[in-house]
Design a protein around this motif. Structure first.
Motif, PDB file in Angstrom:
ATOM      1  N   SER A  68       0.819  -1.220   0.000  1.00  0.00           N
ATOM      2  CA  SER A  68       0.000   0.000   0.000  1.00  0.00           C
ATOM      3  C   SER A  68       0.853   1.269   0.000  1.00  0.00           C
ATOM      4  CB  SER A  68      -0.934   0.008   1.210  1.00  0.00           C
ATOM      5  OG  SER A  68      -0.202   0.108   2.424  1.00  0.00           O
ATOM      6  N   HIS A  69       2.134   1.134   0.310  1.00  0.00           N
ATOM      7  CA  HIS A  69       3.044   2.281   0.305  1.00  0.00           C
ATOM      8  C   HIS A  69       3.762   2.451  -1.043  1.00  0.00           C
ATOM      9  CE1 HIS A  69       2.749   3.017   4.657  1.00  0.00           C
ATOM     10  NE2 HIS A  69       2.729   1.708   4.792  1.00  0.00           N
ATOM     11  N   VAL A  70       3.434   1.599  -1.994  1.00  0.00           N
ATOM     12  CA  VAL A  70       4.091   1.628  -3.309  1.00  0.00           C
ATOM     13  C   VAL A  70       3.075   2.076  -4.352  1.00  0.00           C
ATOM     14  CG1 VAL A  70       5.325   0.269  -5.030  1.00  0.00           C
ATOM     15  CG2 VAL A  70       5.638  -0.232  -2.582  1.00  0.00           C
ATOM     16  N   ASP A  71       3.356   3.165  -5.016  1.00  0.00           N
ATOM     17  CA  ASP A  71       2.394   3.759  -5.945  1.00  0.00           C
ATOM     18  C   ASP A  71       1.896   2.757  -6.982  1.00  0.00           C
ATOM     19  OD1 ASP A  71       2.707   6.156  -4.614  1.00  0.00           O
ATOM     20  OD2 ASP A  71       4.232   6.920  -6.007  1.00  0.00           O
ATOM     21  N   PHE A  72       2.807   2.018  -7.574  1.00  0.00           N
ATOM     22  CA  PHE A  72       2.450   1.097  -8.657  1.00  0.00           C
ATOM     23  C   PHE A  72       1.541  -0.028  -8.175  1.00  0.00           C
ATOM     24  CE2 PHE A  72       3.465  -2.839 -11.045  1.00  0.00           C
ATOM     25  CZ  PHE A  72       2.998  -2.459 -12.297  1.00  0.00           C
ATOM     26  N   LEU A  73       1.700  -0.438  -6.914  1.00  0.00           N
ATOM     27  CA  LEU A  73       0.949  -1.583  -6.402  1.00  0.00           C
ATOM     28  C   LEU A  73      -0.315  -1.191  -5.655  1.00  0.00           C
ATOM     29  CD1 LEU A  73       3.935  -3.739  -5.080  1.00  0.00           C
ATOM     30  CD2 LEU A  73       2.637  -4.078  -7.203  1.00  0.00           C
ATOM     31  N   ARG A  74      -0.401   0.070  -5.243  1.00  0.00           N
ATOM     32  CA  ARG A  74      -1.570   0.511  -4.490  1.00  0.00           C
ATOM     33  C   ARG A  74      -2.833   0.363  -5.351  1.00  0.00           C
ATOM     34  NH1 ARG A  74      -0.219   5.397  -3.792  1.00  0.00           N
ATOM     35  NH2 ARG A  74       1.188   4.926  -2.039  1.00  0.00           N
ATOM     36  N   GLY A  75      -3.795  -0.385  -4.830  1.00  0.00           N
ATOM     37  CA  GLY A  75      -5.018  -0.641  -5.578  1.00  0.00           C
ATOM     38  C   GLY A  75      -4.944  -1.890  -6.434  1.00  0.00           C
ATOM     39  N   ALA A  76      -3.742  -2.467  -6.549  1.00  0.00           N
ATOM     40  CA  ALA A  76      -3.565  -3.694  -7.338  1.00  0.00           C
ATOM     41  C   ALA A  76      -3.077  -4.836  -6.449  1.00  0.00           C
ATOM     42  CB  ALA A  76      -2.573  -3.454  -8.477  1.00  0.00           C
ATOM     43  N   GLU A  77      -3.329  -4.716  -5.143  1.00  0.00           N
ATOM     44  CA  GLU A  77      -2.802  -5.699  -4.200  1.00  0.00           C
ATOM     45  C   GLU A  77      -3.312  -7.121  -4.467  1.00  0.00           C
ATOM     46  OE1 GLU A  77      -2.692  -1.738  -2.010  1.00  0.00           O
ATOM     47  OE2 GLU A  77      -4.109  -2.812  -3.319  1.00  0.00           O
ATOM     48  N   ASP A  78      -4.560  -7.252  -4.862  1.00  0.00           N
ATOM     49  CA  ASP A  78      -5.099  -8.589  -5.121  1.00  0.00           C
ATOM     50  C   ASP A  78      -4.384  -9.250  -6.288  1.00  0.00           C
ATOM     51  OD1 ASP A  78      -6.864  -8.386  -3.031  1.00  0.00           O
ATOM     52  OD2 ASP A  78      -8.578  -7.797  -4.268  1.00  0.00           O
ATOM     53  N   ALA A  79      -4.186  -8.491  -7.364  1.00  0.00           N
ATOM     54  CA  ALA A  79      -3.467  -9.028  -8.521  1.00  0.00           C
ATOM     55  C   ALA A  79      -2.028  -9.361  -8.142  1.00  0.00           C
ATOM     56  CB  ALA A  79      -3.490  -8.023  -9.670  1.00  0.00           C
ATOM     57  N   ALA A  80      -1.414  -8.503  -7.325  1.00  0.00           N
ATOM     58  CA  ALA A  80      -0.041  -8.736  -6.902  1.00  0.00           C
ATOM     59  C   ALA A  80       0.067 -10.026  -6.106  1.00  0.00           C
ATOM     60  CB  ALA A  80       0.455  -7.547  -6.079  1.00  0.00           C
ATOM     61  N   TYR A  81      -0.902 -10.272  -5.247  1.00  0.00           N
ATOM     62  CA  TYR A  81      -0.844 -11.483  -4.423  1.00  0.00           C
ATOM     63  C   TYR A  81      -1.067 -12.732  -5.270  1.00  0.00           C
ATOM     64  CZ  TYR A  81      -0.745 -13.880   0.027  1.00  0.00           C
ATOM     65  OH  TYR A  81      -0.361 -14.691   1.082  1.00  0.00           O
ATOM     66  N   ARG A  82      -1.964 -12.651  -6.231  1.00  0.00           N
ATOM     67  CA  ARG A  82      -2.193 -13.803  -7.110  1.00  0.00           C
ATOM     68  C   ARG A  82      -0.926 -14.147  -7.874  1.00  0.00           C
ATOM     69  NH1 ARG A  82      -7.162 -11.195  -8.084  1.00  0.00           N
ATOM     70  NH2 ARG A  82      -6.366 -10.304 -10.032  1.00  0.00           N
ATOM     71  N   GLU A  83      -0.219 -13.135  -8.328  1.00  0.00           N
ATOM     72  CA  GLU A  83       1.018 -13.389  -9.075  1.00  0.00           C
ATOM     73  C   GLU A  83       2.130 -13.892  -8.155  1.00  0.00           C
ATOM     74  OE1 GLU A  83       1.180 -13.467 -12.302  1.00  0.00           O
ATOM     75  OE2 GLU A  83      -0.944 -12.890 -12.342  1.00  0.00           O
ATOM     76  N   LEU A  84       2.087 -13.497  -6.896  1.00  0.00           N
ATOM     77  CA  LEU A  84       3.077 -13.980  -5.935  1.00  0.00           C
ATOM     78  C   LEU A  84       2.888 -15.461  -5.645  1.00  0.00           C
ATOM     79  CD1 LEU A  84       5.344 -13.216  -3.844  1.00  0.00           C
ATOM     80  CD2 LEU A  84       3.484 -12.848  -2.205  1.00  0.00           C
ATOM     81  N   ALA A  85       1.637 -15.895  -5.603  1.00  0.00           N
ATOM     82  CA  ALA A  85       1.327 -17.276  -5.242  1.00  0.00           C
ATOM     83  C   ALA A  85       1.112 -18.192  -6.446  1.00  0.00           C
ATOM     84  CB  ALA A  85       0.079 -17.304  -4.361  1.00  0.00           C
ATOM     85  N   ALA A  86       1.259 -17.674  -7.656  1.00  0.00           N
ATOM     86  CA  ALA A  86       1.049 -18.487  -8.852  1.00  0.00           C
ATOM     87  C   ALA A  86       1.996 -19.688  -8.857  1.00  0.00           C
ATOM     88  CB  ALA A  86       1.271 -17.642 -10.103  1.00  0.00           C
ATOM     89  N   PRO A  87       1.555 -20.835  -9.372  1.00  0.00           N
ATOM     90  CA  PRO A  87       2.398 -22.035  -9.353  1.00  0.00           C
ATOM     91  C   PRO A  87       3.783 -21.839  -9.962  1.00  0.00           C
ATOM     92  CG  PRO A  87       0.162 -22.620  -9.948  1.00  0.00           C
ATOM     93  CD  PRO A  87       0.212 -21.117  -9.916  1.00  0.00           C
ATOM     94  N   ASP A  88       3.885 -21.000 -10.994  1.00  0.00           N
ATOM     95  CA  ASP A  88       5.174 -20.805 -11.651  1.00  0.00           C
ATOM     96  C   ASP A  88       5.927 -19.584 -11.137  1.00  0.00           C
ATOM     97  OD1 ASP A  88       3.504 -18.874 -12.691  1.00  0.00           O
ATOM     98  OD2 ASP A  88       4.140 -19.154 -14.773  1.00  0.00           O
ATOM     99  N   ALA A  89       5.435 -18.970 -10.050  1.00  0.00           N
ATOM    100  CA  ALA A  89       6.114 -17.793  -9.499  1.00  0.00           C
ATOM    101  C   ALA A  89       7.311 -18.170  -8.640  1.00  0.00           C
ATOM    102  CB  ALA A  89       5.139 -16.953  -8.683  1.00  0.00           C
ATOM    103  N   TRP A  90       7.445 -19.443  -8.339  1.00  0.00           N
ATOM    104  CA  TRP A  90       8.583 -19.945  -7.568  1.00  0.00           C
ATOM    105  C   TRP A  90       9.252 -21.042  -8.385  1.00  0.00           C
ATOM    106  CZ3 TRP A  90       9.965 -18.031  -2.721  1.00  0.00           C
ATOM    107  CH2 TRP A  90       9.093 -17.046  -2.216  1.00  0.00           C
ATOM    108  N   ILE A  91      10.577 -20.955  -8.490  1.00  0.00           N
ATOM    109  CA  ILE A  91      11.312 -21.874  -9.359  1.00  0.00           C
ATOM    110  C   ILE A  91      12.462 -22.527  -8.595  1.00  0.00           C
ATOM    111  CG2 ILE A  91      10.710 -20.671 -11.493  1.00  0.00           C
ATOM    112  CD1 ILE A  91      13.359 -19.202 -11.346  1.00  0.00           C
ATOM    113  N   PRO A  92      12.772 -23.776  -8.932  1.00  0.00           N
ATOM    114  CA  PRO A  92      13.869 -24.454  -8.238  1.00  0.00           C
ATOM    115  C   PRO A  92      15.226 -23.947  -8.728  1.00  0.00           C
ATOM    116  CG  PRO A  92      12.979 -25.853  -9.957  1.00  0.00           C
ATOM    117  CD  PRO A  92      12.096 -24.635  -9.910  1.00  0.00           C
ATOM    118  N   TYR A  93      16.210 -24.013  -7.858  1.00  0.00           N
ATOM    119  CA  TYR A  93      17.577 -23.707  -8.271  1.00  0.00           C
ATOM    120  C   TYR A  93      18.063 -24.800  -9.215  1.00  0.00           C
ATOM    121  CZ  TYR A  93      17.826 -20.153  -4.606  1.00  0.00           C
ATOM    122  OH  TYR A  93      17.613 -19.037  -3.836  1.00  0.00           O
ATOM    123  N   PRO A  94      19.064 -24.515 -10.043  1.00  0.00           N
ATOM    124  CA  PRO A  94      19.540 -25.515 -10.992  1.00  0.00           C
ATOM    125  C   PRO A  94      20.011 -26.817 -10.350  1.00  0.00           C
ATOM    126  CG  PRO A  94      20.389 -23.350 -11.568  1.00  0.00           C
ATOM    127  CD  PRO A  94      19.732 -23.205 -10.220  1.00  0.00           C
TER     128      PRO A  94
END
Length: 245
Positions: free
Chosen positions: A105-131
């Motif tokens: 909420s303190h970041v201009d770009f993300l303010r008001g888009a928190e729900d979308a930001a959280y969905r992208e944070l938790a998306a199955p491909d948002a976390w990747i294994p190390y090589p």
């Protein structure tokens, strides 16, 4: 039994027979998840995904815009109110979501888009294994060792394992949000050992946080702490194989 003047703080006690016997061979290996065997996608990649999902992608194309968003994120994370929200944030999805929303909420770009930001944070491909994650997991499996995860995480990280086809290499997951407690709570480590049918003294914990993951040592586990650094290449997990021989 003669007590030493200063004892190492511990949640377990050995018998005289156990103290005199050889240290047992490692039967199981526990891994932290975030920044140990998996990492989040890069910040610019995440921001662009959020921008696309929230219809704000064009805002990142202005000169210096992406760098400014990153700066605001780092600055906001230091605010006392935001720091307070991070306390015990991984004990439930609700607390984690509140902590993230309070930060974003303190970041201009993300303010008001928190729900979308959280969905992208938790998306199955948002976390990747190390090589080196998969090769090391497969090598441990080939040696017949039990493999588990003990993680402070606010949602089911098994979705990320499955997305990358690594779920079959993990025997058990002990996750903070499911247990309502965070590391270094001893119950998380004991529960993980029990799930693998391994004695704590025959189990190795691998992580990147000397306090949270290192707390396993007070439960009788052997502990290996990786350098707390951002990596895009191999994480250094091959050293684990030398510790279980």
């Amino acid at each position: 039994m003669i007590q030493t003047l200063f004892e190492t703080p511990s949640t377990y006690r050995l018998t005289e027979t156990e103290m005199a016997a050889p240290v047992p061979q490692v039967q199981a290996v526990l891994f932290d998840f975030s920044n140990t065997i998996f990492q989040m996608i890069s910040l610019p990649t995440w921001l662009r995904r959020v921008g696309a999902a929230a219809g704000r992608l064009a805002l990142l194309d202005a000169p210096g815009a992406e760098a400014e968003v990153c700066h605001q994120l780092r600055t906001a994370f230091q605010l006392p109110s935001v720091v307070a929200l991070q306390e015990s944030r991984d004990v439930s999805p609700e607390r984690h979501r509140q902590a993230m929303r309070g930060w974003w909420s303190h970041v201009d770009f993300l303010r008001g888009a928190e729900d979308a930001a959280y969905r992208e944070l938790a998306a199955p491909d948002a976390w990747i294994p190390y090589p080196d994650t998969e090769p090391v997991l497969r090598a441990l499996r080939a040696r017949g060792l039990g493999i588990g995860i003990v993680s402070d995480f606010p949602w089911d990280l098994r979705t990320h394992l499955a997305h990358h086809g690594l779920d079959a290499l993990i025997d058990s997951c002990v996750i903070s949000y499911e247990q309502g407690r965070e590391k270094p709570d001893p119950q998380l480590f004991f529960h993980a050992c029990a799930a693998l049918g391994a004695e704590p003294r025959a189990t190795l914990m691998v992580g990147d946080n000397p306090v949270r993951d290192g707390g396993a040592s007070a439960c009788g586990l052997r502990t290996y702490i990786l350098p707390a650094e951002n990596r895009t290449g191999e994480r250094g997990l091959a050293d684990v194989l030398r510790l279980v021989t």
